[in-house]
Design an enzyme around this catalytic site. Structure first.
Site, PDB file in Angstrom:
ATOM      1  N   ASP A  33       0.826  -1.216   0.000  1.00  0.00           N
ATOM      2  CA  ASP A  33       0.000   0.000   0.000  1.00  0.00           C
ATOM      3  C   ASP A  33       0.860   1.266   0.000  1.00  0.00           C
ATOM      4  O   ASP A  33       1.977   1.277   0.528  1.00  0.00           O
ATOM      5  CB  ASP A  33      -0.887   0.034   1.253  1.00  0.00           C
ATOM      6  CG  ASP A  33      -2.030  -0.966   1.204  1.00  0.00           C
ATOM      7  OD1 ASP A  33      -2.049  -1.807   0.286  1.00  0.00           O
ATOM      8  OD2 ASP A  33      -2.888  -0.917   2.107  1.00  0.00           O
ATOM      9  N   ASP A  34       0.294   2.317  -0.549  1.00  0.00           N
ATOM     10  CA  ASP A  34       0.742   3.712  -0.391  1.00  0.00           C
ATOM     11  C   ASP A  34       1.747   4.191  -1.422  1.00  0.00           C
ATOM     12  O   ASP A  34       2.100   5.367  -1.415  1.00  0.00           O
ATOM     13  CB  ASP A  34       1.302   3.986   1.013  1.00  0.00           C
ATOM     14  CG  ASP A  34       0.263   3.836   2.101  1.00  0.00           C
ATOM     15  OD1 ASP A  34      -0.907   3.571   1.761  1.00  0.00           O
ATOM     16  OD2 ASP A  34       0.609   3.978   3.283  1.00  0.00           O
ATOM     17  N   HIS A 175       3.827  -2.089   3.190  1.00  0.00           N
ATOM     18  CA  HIS A 175       3.735  -0.734   2.650  1.00  0.00           C
ATOM     19  C   HIS A 175       5.021  -0.389   1.902  1.00  0.00           C
ATOM     20  O   HIS A 175       6.113  -0.566   2.465  1.00  0.00           O
ATOM     21  CB  HIS A 175       3.512   0.290   3.767  1.00  0.00           C
ATOM     22  CG  HIS A 175       2.203   0.155   4.465  1.00  0.00           C
ATOM     23  ND1 HIS A 175       1.984  -0.796   5.449  1.00  0.00           N
ATOM     24  CD2 HIS A 175       1.031   0.831   4.323  1.00  0.00           C
ATOM     25  CE1 HIS A 175       0.741  -0.682   5.895  1.00  0.00           C
ATOM     26  NE2 HIS A 175       0.145   0.289   5.223  1.00  0.00           N
TER      27      HIS A 175
END
Length: 205
Positions: A33-34, A175
């Site tokens: 993610d991100d 992440h």
């Protein structure tokens, strides 16, 4: 404070969301993610390449806008792409129209039928709105939370959490962000070596 393993009750409360997958063989689903973020995302891509692994990257639209070259690297490597809103909005703190508009803004750049809500927080009304706007949308959650975002968690403990709780068919959340960089860069190659040694494959969602 966070739970490494997603409780069964949470899954039951949101059955319309995808928490894990039942594969035909021994398989783990890695998700990030991100991103996309320079240096961090290419590091992940390099580790994945070493294990002939495919993963799913839930991208922030504004990061795609700022780093289109890194986004192209992810796509060219054959990984799956998902929407993570344009500005990393927390659904519980955002009105429904703003949340939908932010999702659609990211969709202009990402073009995916996969979505993961930032922080794993969204209202039932937001689930309904997003699925109405994009009927083929799959909302992908996770079954194992690495905790790499927790600056108070040692890399060693982060690795221990991931190895202890991950099994066949689990969706594991990492992440590719600057905040998680120290822990993720320690954990990912070590975890993949251990999992690979146990006969696991790594596939995208």
């Amino acid at each position: 404070m966070f739970l490494v393993k997603t409780p069964w009750l949470v899954k039951k409360l949101y059955p319309q969301l995808i928490w894990d997958i039942q594969p035909a063989g021994r398989c783990i689903y890695l998700t990030f993610d991100d991103g996309p973020i320079p240096i961090v995302t290419p590091f992940v891509l390099n580790i994945l390449r070493q294990y002939d692994a495919k993963a799913t990257f839930f991208c922030i639209g504004d990061n795609v806008r700022k780093h289109p070259d890194v986004f192209e690297q992810v796509k060219n490597a054959g990984h799956s792409i998902g929407n993570h809103t344009h500005n990393h909005l927390k659904g519980w703190n955002t009105d429904d129209k703003t949340y939908l508009d932010n999702f659609l803004e990211a969709d202009k750049l990402i073009h995916s039928n996969l979505f993961r809500p930032p922080y794993g927080r969204m209202k039932r009304s937001q689930v309904k709105l997003l699925k109405e706007a994009k009927p083929d949308l799959d909302i992908i959650m996770w079954n194992v939370l690495s905790g790499d975002f927790d600056v108070n968690l040692s890399p060693e403990k982060c690795l221990d959490n991931v190895i202890k709780h991950t099994g066949n068919g689990d969706i594991v959340l990492f992440h590719d962000s600057l905040k998680a960089k120290e822990r993720m860069e320690y954990v990912l190659p070590r975890a993949m070596e251990i999992w690979s040694g146990k006969g696991y494959e790594f596939k995208s969602v």
